[in-house]
Design an enzyme around this catalytic site. Structure first.
Site, PDB file in Angstrom:
ATOM      1  N   LYS A 205       3.248 -12.036  -5.490  1.00  0.00           N
ATOM      2  CA  LYS A 205       2.615 -10.973  -6.272  1.00  0.00           C
ATOM      3  C   LYS A 205       1.478 -10.339  -5.468  1.00  0.00           C
ATOM      4  O   LYS A 205       0.445 -10.949  -5.240  1.00  0.00           O
ATOM      5  CB  LYS A 205       2.047 -11.488  -7.595  1.00  0.00           C
ATOM      6  CG  LYS A 205       1.680 -10.309  -8.502  1.00  0.00           C
ATOM      7  CD  LYS A 205       0.607 -10.601  -9.513  1.00  0.00           C
ATOM      8  CE  LYS A 205      -0.786 -10.452  -9.022  1.00  0.00           C
ATOM      9  NZ  LYS A 205      -1.226  -9.080  -8.695  1.00  0.00           N
ATOM     10  N   GLU A 280      -7.340 -19.824  -0.660  1.00  0.00           N
ATOM     11  CA  GLU A 280      -8.231 -19.211   0.334  1.00  0.00           C
ATOM     12  C   GLU A 280      -9.170 -18.313  -0.445  1.00  0.00           C
ATOM     13  O   GLU A 280      -8.749 -17.283  -0.978  1.00  0.00           O
ATOM     14  CB  GLU A 280      -7.426 -18.376   1.345  1.00  0.00           C
ATOM     15  CG  GLU A 280      -6.506 -19.192   2.218  1.00  0.00           C
ATOM     16  CD  GLU A 280      -7.234 -20.151   3.118  1.00  0.00           C
ATOM     17  OE1 GLU A 280      -8.437 -19.936   3.383  1.00  0.00           O
ATOM     18  OE2 GLU A 280      -6.610 -21.131   3.540  1.00  0.00           O
ATOM     19  N   CYS A 315     -13.320 -11.808   3.594  1.00  0.00           N
ATOM     20  CA  CYS A 315     -13.827 -13.035   2.997  1.00  0.00           C
ATOM     21  C   CYS A 315     -14.777 -13.748   3.954  1.00  0.00           C
ATOM     22  O   CYS A 315     -15.651 -14.483   3.526  1.00  0.00           O
ATOM     23  CB  CYS A 315     -12.665 -13.926   2.621  1.00  0.00           C
ATOM     24  SG  CYS A 315     -11.437 -13.994   3.907  1.00  0.00           S
ATOM     25  N   GLU A 412     -21.178 -13.283  -3.038  1.00  0.00           N
ATOM     26  CA  GLU A 412     -20.310 -12.497  -2.166  1.00  0.00           C
ATOM     27  C   GLU A 412     -20.265 -11.053  -2.667  1.00  0.00           C
ATOM     28  O   GLU A 412     -19.881 -10.795  -3.808  1.00  0.00           O
ATOM     29  CB  GLU A 412     -18.903 -13.093  -2.168  1.00  0.00           C
ATOM     30  CG  GLU A 412     -17.960 -12.321  -1.271  1.00  0.00           C
ATOM     31  CD  GLU A 412     -16.584 -12.967  -1.199  1.00  0.00           C
ATOM     32  OE1 GLU A 412     -15.998 -13.229  -2.255  1.00  0.00           O
ATOM     33  OE2 GLU A 412     -16.115 -13.200  -0.071  1.00  0.00           O
TER      34      GLU A 412
END
Ligand code: NAP
Ligand code: MG
Length: 508
Positions: A205, A280, A315, A412
């Protein structure tokens, strides 16, 4: 200031074949057929450079996921299916061909990625696309090298008995793969390459913001000869299609890349049948510059690229910049100069160095952090706001004078925003670097080899770059400590996570 305006380009500057793809109705790939969503519903896909709709994708939901899992299951459970009787060498050649076809279609894929995600076409052409091809080429070689061991056993309660014991590594089964929007094609490659090399079947997906290259990759997989049902691609929303995939009882493993918040939801959803999970997730990576760095100019350029590459939507972005006190001001000013020189524009414009953020939602998120930094009392050295009225552009931004408890230091941001701060000594900076819930990556800049090794060993991060940043290779494992994830992508390490070990013991 070079980046206070945004380049305008004519809309038709794309290859005819890219246009052909955009003109087609996007579909899901289930059991080798291109199909609409079961409900018939679709969702709009936007060009983040101007906010215009570039296409519609099927809104896959639970029912579509059920069909896709069933197709994958049917292949996996049939020992006579060509996917399961194929020799490892044949499978390797097939995977190699996927890599070749990606390179053959590199210009088109780079344009699709640029239109969909906003990143500069030249960057997609130089990095995302060749790295994706290389991942398949690298994994092709592993198909013939998935080996077990022969194990001499002793069995204390069976004196004198002889056994032949060995292990075999078998595919895990049907894998659900859920990927983000920041490197859409590359994330699909990272996930599919090892899954195919080890003989699994997949339901993938893609992110709702960026389905284009995953759908195009589906066509490439068919052209390479991947049998029907081995890879199924369902476009749709995370809360519907993604959640259904993570929870599905006939899925043996879910591999997820995305935010830590959703990663935790995946873990919960996977609990029903205790499927294997790899994650991850996010990061807030420290980039540490010691005053004995070899070449200050290159270090400044490296630290700027560590945060501004892919508009900070990495990331592993070096978003916490720590600079030894004596050179801190010089480094911060140097990065500010670099930031002002970055040419912003639509990804398709040839001279664009930084495109828009991926979506309106991401624009709101990043500017929200910029405002929070300002309100909390951090000093904005450059940037700090949206750029232009059209598209989702923000200025490359540097903050200083931030305290460690501010959200811009702890959370983040996933945008081109770096917070710079001075440090005095090595023990202090190791402690501050590790003071985070994340542990994805870190950077160190010094010419003192012993200091580099000492610091690298003490940082709790899955990747440590010394005198470089954002260096990726198919052979190099990537992943996180702490809340940055479970498991690794790439390298031979990832193959462990796509195989089960079976021990066979034969009494002689
Ligand atoms: P996200 O919201 O976590 O989305 C990632 C994927 O998960 C998308 O396909 C999303 O679908 C899907 N999803 C959302 N909610 C879900 C649910 N309840 N169940 C199942 N799937 C669900 O993250 P993002 O904002 O798109 O991506 C940025 C994040 O990814 C950042 O935090 C970044 O650090 C992380 N990231 C990590 C790595 C790494 O290798 N460690 C690499 C790239 C990105 P929809 O988009 O369709 O809703
Ligand atoms: Mg898009």
């Amino acid at each position: 200031m070079a980046n206070d305006t945004i380049t305008e380009i004519a809309e038709e500057e794309i290859l005819p074949r890219t246009q052909d793809f955009l003109d087609k109705q996007m579909k899901c790939l289930i059991d080798g057929k291109w199909v609409d969503s079961a409900s018939g519903a679709g969702f709009s896909v936007y060009n983040p450079a101007n906010g215009k709709i570039i296409g519609m994708a099927p809104s896959g939901d639970k029912e579509d996921i059920n069909f896709a899992v069933k197709a994958a299951r049917k292949v996996f459970d049939d020992p006579r299916h060509s996917w399961n009787t194929m020799t490892p060498s044949e499978r390797g050649k097939l995977i190699w061909k996927i890599g070749d076809l990606i390179l053959e279609n590199a210009d088109e894929l780079a344009e699709l990625e640029s239109i969909d995600n906003g990143k500069p076409k030249a960057v997609a052409r130089a990095a995302d696309v060749p790295l994706s091809a290389d991942l398949f080429h690298y994994m092709a070689g592993w198909a013939t090298k998935i080996e077990g061991n022969t194990i001499p056993i002793s069995v204390p309660y069976a004196p004198g008995a002889k056994f032949h014991a060995f292990t075999v590594r078998e595919p895990v089964g049907v894998i659900g793969q859920i990927i983000p929007w920041n490197f859409p094609l590359l994330m699909a490659a990272w996930k599919l390459g090892p899954a195919l090399a080890t003989g699994n079947c997949v339901v993938l997906k893609p992110a709702e913001q960026t389905p284009l290259t995953a759908v195009r990759l589906g066509e490439i997989l068919q052209e390479a000869g991947v049998p029907d049902g081995v890879v199924n691609i369902v476009t749709g929303m995370g809360e519907t299609a993604g959640a259904a995939l993570a929870a599905h009882d006939d899925v043996d493993k879910v591999a997820f890349t995305g935010s830590t918040e959703v990663g935790k939801m995946i873990v919960k959803a996977a609990g029903g049948n205790l499927k294997k999970v790899t994650l991850e997730l996010g990061g807030k990576s420290p980039n540490i510059i010691f005053k004995d760095t070899a070449n200050l100019e290159q270090t400044i350029a490296g630290a700027a690229s560590a945060i501004f590459f892919n508009h900070g939507q990495c990331c592993c972005a070096g978003s916490r910049l720590y600079v030894e006190k004596d050179i801190c001001e010089e480094v911060v000013n140097g990065i500010a100069d670099a930031a002002k020189q970055i040419k912003l524009g639509p990804g398709l414009a040839n001279d664009t160095e930084m495109g828009p953020l991926v979506s309106e939602e991401q624009l709101a998120r990043v500017t929200g952090y910029m405002d929070a930094g300002q309100e909390a009392g951090a000093t904005c050295v450059t940037g700090g706001s949206r750029l232009g009225e059209q598209g989702y552009f923000v200025s490359p931004t540097i903050y200083k004078d931030a305290s460690e408890d501010m959200s811009i230091v702890r959370e983040e941001i996933f945008g081109p925003v770096v917070v710079a701060s001075p440090f005095d000594d090595i023990e202090e900076i190791i402690k501050r670097s590790n003071d985070t819930t994340y542990g994805l990556a870190a950077g160190i800049w010094t010419k003192d080899i012993a200091k580099a090794h000492h610091t690298a060993a003490r940082l709790r991060a899955g990747t440590v770059w010394v005198n470089c940043y954002n260096i990726f290779d198919s052979a190099l494992p990537f992943g996180g400590y702490k809340q940055s994830g479970w498991g690794r992508e790439m390298g031979h390490e990832v193959l462990e996570l796509y195989t089960e070990t079976k021990a066979v013991c034969i009494g002689l």
